[in-house]
Scaffold this active site. Structure first.
Site, PDB file in Angstrom:
ATOM      1  N   ARG A   1      49.730   2.591   0.605  1.00  0.00           N
ATOM      2  CA  ARG A   1      50.213   3.931   0.972  1.00  0.00           C
ATOM      3  C   ARG A   1      50.899   3.914   2.340  1.00  0.00           C
ATOM      4  O   ARG A   1      51.888   4.625   2.552  1.00  0.00           O
ATOM      5  CB  ARG A   1      49.052   4.916   0.956  1.00  0.00           C
ATOM      6  CG  ARG A   1      48.593   5.249  -0.468  1.00  0.00           C
ATOM      7  CD  ARG A   1      47.245   5.917  -0.433  1.00  0.00           C
ATOM      8  NE  ARG A   1      46.814   6.465  -1.715  1.00  0.00           N
ATOM      9  CZ  ARG A   1      45.551   6.793  -1.964  1.00  0.00           C
ATOM     10  NH1 ARG A   1      44.617   6.631  -1.034  1.00  0.00           N
ATOM     11  NH2 ARG A   1      45.225   7.286  -3.141  1.00  0.00           N
TER      12      ARG A   1
ATOM     13  N   ASN B   1      51.870   9.634  -3.004  1.00  0.00           N
ATOM     14  CA  ASN B   1      51.244   8.540  -2.231  1.00  0.00           C
ATOM     15  C   ASN B   1      51.078   7.265  -3.079  1.00  0.00           C
ATOM     16  O   ASN B   1      50.215   6.445  -2.825  1.00  0.00           O
ATOM     17  CB  ASN B   1      49.924   9.004  -1.605  1.00  0.00           C
ATOM     18  CG  ASN B   1      48.882   9.406  -2.624  1.00  0.00           C
ATOM     19  OD1 ASN B   1      49.150   9.439  -3.823  1.00  0.00           O
ATOM     20  ND2 ASN B   1      47.684   9.700  -2.155  1.00  0.00           N
TER      21      ASN B   1
ATOM     22  N   ARG C   1      40.152   0.232  -2.296  1.00  0.00           N
ATOM     23  CA  ARG C   1      40.390   1.362  -1.378  1.00  0.00           C
ATOM     24  C   ARG C   1      40.977   0.872  -0.050  1.00  0.00           C
ATOM     25  O   ARG C   1      41.853   1.512   0.530  1.00  0.00           O
ATOM     26  CB  ARG C   1      39.099   2.152  -1.151  1.00  0.00           C
ATOM     27  CG  ARG C   1      38.716   2.947  -2.384  1.00  0.00           C
ATOM     28  CD  ARG C   1      37.415   3.684  -2.206  1.00  0.00           C
ATOM     29  NE  ARG C   1      37.489   4.759  -1.226  1.00  0.00           N
ATOM     30  CZ  ARG C   1      38.140   5.897  -1.393  1.00  0.00           C
ATOM     31  NH1 ARG C   1      38.820   6.111  -2.510  1.00  0.00           N
ATOM     32  NH2 ARG C   1      38.126   6.837  -0.465  1.00  0.00           N
TER      33      ARG C   1
ATOM     34  N   TYR D   1      41.575  15.231 -12.833  1.00  0.00           N
ATOM     35  CA  TYR D   1      41.406  15.718 -11.459  1.00  0.00           C
ATOM     36  C   TYR D   1      40.529  16.971 -11.410  1.00  0.00           C
ATOM     37  O   TYR D   1      40.659  17.768 -10.472  1.00  0.00           O
ATOM     38  CB  TYR D   1      42.771  15.985 -10.837  1.00  0.00           C
ATOM     39  CG  TYR D   1      43.463  14.726 -10.325  1.00  0.00           C
ATOM     40  CD1 TYR D   1      42.880  13.928  -9.334  1.00  0.00           C
ATOM     41  CD2 TYR D   1      44.711  14.342 -10.811  1.00  0.00           C
ATOM     42  CE1 TYR D   1      43.507  12.782  -8.857  1.00  0.00           C
ATOM     43  CE2 TYR D   1      45.347  13.196 -10.333  1.00  0.00           C
ATOM     44  CZ  TYR D   1      44.733  12.426  -9.349  1.00  0.00           C
ATOM     45  OH  TYR D   1      45.364  11.294  -8.867  1.00  0.00           O
TER      46      TYR D   1
ATOM     47  N   LYS E   1      51.213   6.031  -9.610  1.00  0.00           N
ATOM     48  CA  LYS E   1      51.579   7.422  -9.906  1.00  0.00           C
ATOM     49  C   LYS E   1      53.078   7.539 -10.250  1.00  0.00           C
ATOM     50  O   LYS E   1      53.842   6.579 -10.055  1.00  0.00           O
ATOM     51  CB  LYS E   1      51.241   8.294  -8.692  1.00  0.00           C
ATOM     52  CG  LYS E   1      49.738   8.362  -8.386  1.00  0.00           C
ATOM     53  CD  LYS E   1      49.477   9.340  -7.256  1.00  0.00           C
ATOM     54  CE  LYS E   1      47.989   9.443  -6.965  1.00  0.00           C
ATOM     55  NZ  LYS E   1      47.715  10.468  -5.923  1.00  0.00           N
TER      56      LYS E   1
ATOM     57  N   GLU F   1      36.286   7.033 -14.712  1.00  0.00           N
ATOM     58  CA  GLU F   1      37.746   6.961 -14.830  1.00  0.00           C
ATOM     59  C   GLU F   1      38.177   5.844 -15.796  1.00  0.00           C
ATOM     60  O   GLU F   1      39.160   6.000 -16.525  1.00  0.00           O
ATOM     61  CB  GLU F   1      38.361   6.755 -13.446  1.00  0.00           C
ATOM     62  CG  GLU F   1      38.164   7.977 -12.549  1.00  0.00           C
ATOM     63  CD  GLU F   1      38.802   7.863 -11.173  1.00  0.00           C
ATOM     64  OE1 GLU F   1      38.836   8.877 -10.473  1.00  0.00           O
ATOM     65  OE2 GLU F   1      39.255   6.758 -10.799  1.00  0.00           O
TER      66      GLU F   1
ATOM     67  N   HIS G   1      46.596   5.935  -7.093  1.00  0.00           N
ATOM     68  CA  HIS G   1      45.231   6.474  -7.049  1.00  0.00           C
ATOM     69  C   HIS G   1      44.282   5.293  -7.235  1.00  0.00           C
ATOM     70  O   HIS G   1      44.561   4.396  -8.023  1.00  0.00           O
ATOM     71  CB  HIS G   1      45.017   7.477  -8.189  1.00  0.00           C
ATOM     72  CG  HIS G   1      43.575   7.822  -8.392  1.00  0.00           C
ATOM     73  ND1 HIS G   1      42.928   8.792  -7.653  1.00  0.00           N
ATOM     74  CD2 HIS G   1      42.638   7.285  -9.217  1.00  0.00           C
ATOM     75  CE1 HIS G   1      41.663   8.831  -8.021  1.00  0.00           C
ATOM     76  NE2 HIS G   1      41.463   7.938  -8.977  1.00  0.00           N
TER      77      HIS G   1
ATOM     78  N   THR H   1      44.352   8.498   1.965  1.00  0.00           N
ATOM     79  CA  THR H   1      45.158   9.357   1.079  1.00  0.00           C
ATOM     80  C   THR H   1      46.531   9.713   1.652  1.00  0.00           C
ATOM     81  O   THR H   1      47.535   9.672   0.947  1.00  0.00           O
ATOM     82  CB  THR H   1      44.378  10.673   0.795  1.00  0.00           C
ATOM     83  OG1 THR H   1      43.085  10.318   0.309  1.00  0.00           O
ATOM     84  CG2 THR H   1      45.094  11.520  -0.240  1.00  0.00           C
TER      85      THR H   1
ATOM     86  N   PHE I   1      45.851  22.302  -3.549  1.00  0.00           N
ATOM     87  CA  PHE I   1      46.785  21.281  -4.028  1.00  0.00           C
ATOM     88  C   PHE I   1      46.577  20.914  -5.499  1.00  0.00           C
ATOM     89  O   PHE I   1      47.278  20.051  -6.019  1.00  0.00           O
ATOM     90  CB  PHE I   1      46.708  20.025  -3.145  1.00  0.00           C
ATOM     91  CG  PHE I   1      45.349  19.338  -3.105  1.00  0.00           C
ATOM     92  CD1 PHE I   1      44.978  18.424  -4.082  1.00  0.00           C
ATOM     93  CD2 PHE I   1      44.453  19.629  -2.085  1.00  0.00           C
ATOM     94  CE1 PHE I   1      43.744  17.793  -4.042  1.00  0.00           C
ATOM     95  CE2 PHE I   1      43.212  18.997  -2.033  1.00  0.00           C
ATOM     96  CZ  PHE I   1      42.853  18.082  -3.020  1.00  0.00           C
TER      97      PHE I   1
HETATM   98  P1  CMP Z   1      44.298  10.790  -5.170  1.00  0.00           P
HETATM   99  O1  CMP Z   1      43.574   9.652  -4.590  1.00  0.00           O
HETATM  100  O2  CMP Z   1      45.012  10.585  -6.447  1.00  0.00           O
HETATM  101  O3  CMP Z   1      43.279  12.027  -5.350  1.00  0.00           O
HETATM  102  C1  CMP Z   1      43.704  13.370  -5.372  1.00  0.00           C
HETATM  103  C2  CMP Z   1      45.121  13.523  -4.951  1.00  0.00           C
HETATM  104  O4  CMP Z   1      45.505  14.815  -4.529  1.00  0.00           O
HETATM  105  C3  CMP Z   1      45.370  12.675  -3.728  1.00  0.00           C
HETATM  106  O5  CMP Z   1      45.369  11.297  -4.088  1.00  0.00           O
HETATM  107  C4  CMP Z   1      46.693  13.211  -3.223  1.00  0.00           C
HETATM  108  O6  CMP Z   1      47.819  12.575  -3.777  1.00  0.00           O
HETATM  109  C5  CMP Z   1      46.674  14.664  -3.730  1.00  0.00           C
HETATM  110  N1  CMP Z   1      46.664  15.616  -2.635  1.00  0.00           N
HETATM  111  C6  CMP Z   1      47.640  16.487  -2.387  1.00  0.00           C
HETATM  112  N2  CMP Z   1      47.330  17.237  -1.311  1.00  0.00           N
HETATM  113  C7  CMP Z   1      46.135  16.808  -0.866  1.00  0.00           C
HETATM  114  C8  CMP Z   1      45.288  17.179   0.226  1.00  0.00           C
HETATM  115  N3  CMP Z   1      45.621  18.144   1.075  1.00  0.00           N
HETATM  116  N4  CMP Z   1      44.116  16.511   0.385  1.00  0.00           N
HETATM  117  C9  CMP Z   1      43.761  15.530  -0.488  1.00  0.00           C
HETATM  118  N5  CMP Z   1      44.532  15.137  -1.545  1.00  0.00           N
HETATM  119  C10 CMP Z   1      45.701  15.766  -1.716  1.00  0.00           C
END
Ligand code: CMP
Length: 141
Positions: A103, A113, A86, A50, A10, A127, A116, A92, A58
């Site tokens: 992460r 973070n 994963r 997304y 990211k 994807e 992805h 996350t 968010f």
């Molecule tokens: P990612 O795996 O890219 O998928 C969705 C992204 O939303 C997640 O990682 C986070 O970086 C972002 N995000 C921000 N706030 C939240 C939240 N409260 N819960 C889940 N994802 C979040």
């Protein structure tokens, strides 16, 4: 069974110079790199990527963050690639991710973070197609 998945470094990971460290970790774990590209998402593409999160609090900040700088998108192949990646990236929220995961070691906030990773084989197919087109679905070069 060999499987493919998608990793995105990211904008925070790219800006902090962590691309090499992230890729070194996935290579060291035995993932093969099939394709890689650096690009900058625009609002429409990030929103589409997304789309599943549309309506969540968010979502807008996420789209703004993902368009704030370049990302590096990597197509990876390995046995049980989706689950394996994963595990390597961790959960996350970096505050909850285990030490030793990407992460857990490098993430700063739930938004910033670093990476992805596709969350299922079905999502991975979608994807991979999104970034690399339908031809990329058939196998590693
Ligand atoms: P990612 O795996 O890219 O998928 C969705 C992204 O939303 C997640 O990682 C986070 O970086 C972002 N995000 C921000 N706030 C939240 C939240 N409260 N819960 C889940 N994802 C979040």
């Amino acid at each position: 069974m060999s499987e493919r998945t998608l990793l995105i470094v990211k904008p925070d990971g790219v800006a902090r110079g962590l691309v090499g460290e992230v890729i070194a970790r996935v290579e060291a774990r035995g993932f093969r790199l099939c394709a890689i590209q650096m690009l900058r998402l625009d609002d429409e593409r990030a929103g589409e990527f997304y789309a599943i999160h549309r309506g969540k609090p968010f979502y807008r900040p996420l789209v703004e963050f993902m368009t704030s700088g370049p990302v590096v998108v990597v197509l990876l192949e390995a046995d049980r690639a989706v689950q394996g990646l994963r595990e390597l990236v961790g959960v996350t929220d970096p505050a909850k991710a285990e030490i030793g995961t990407v992460r857990g070691d490098m993430g700063t906030t739930i938004q910033a973070n670093v990476v992805h990773a596709s969350d299922s084989p079905e999502t991975a197919r979608a994807e991979i197609g999104f970034f690399f087109g339908p031809r990329a679905l058939s196998g590693c070069a």
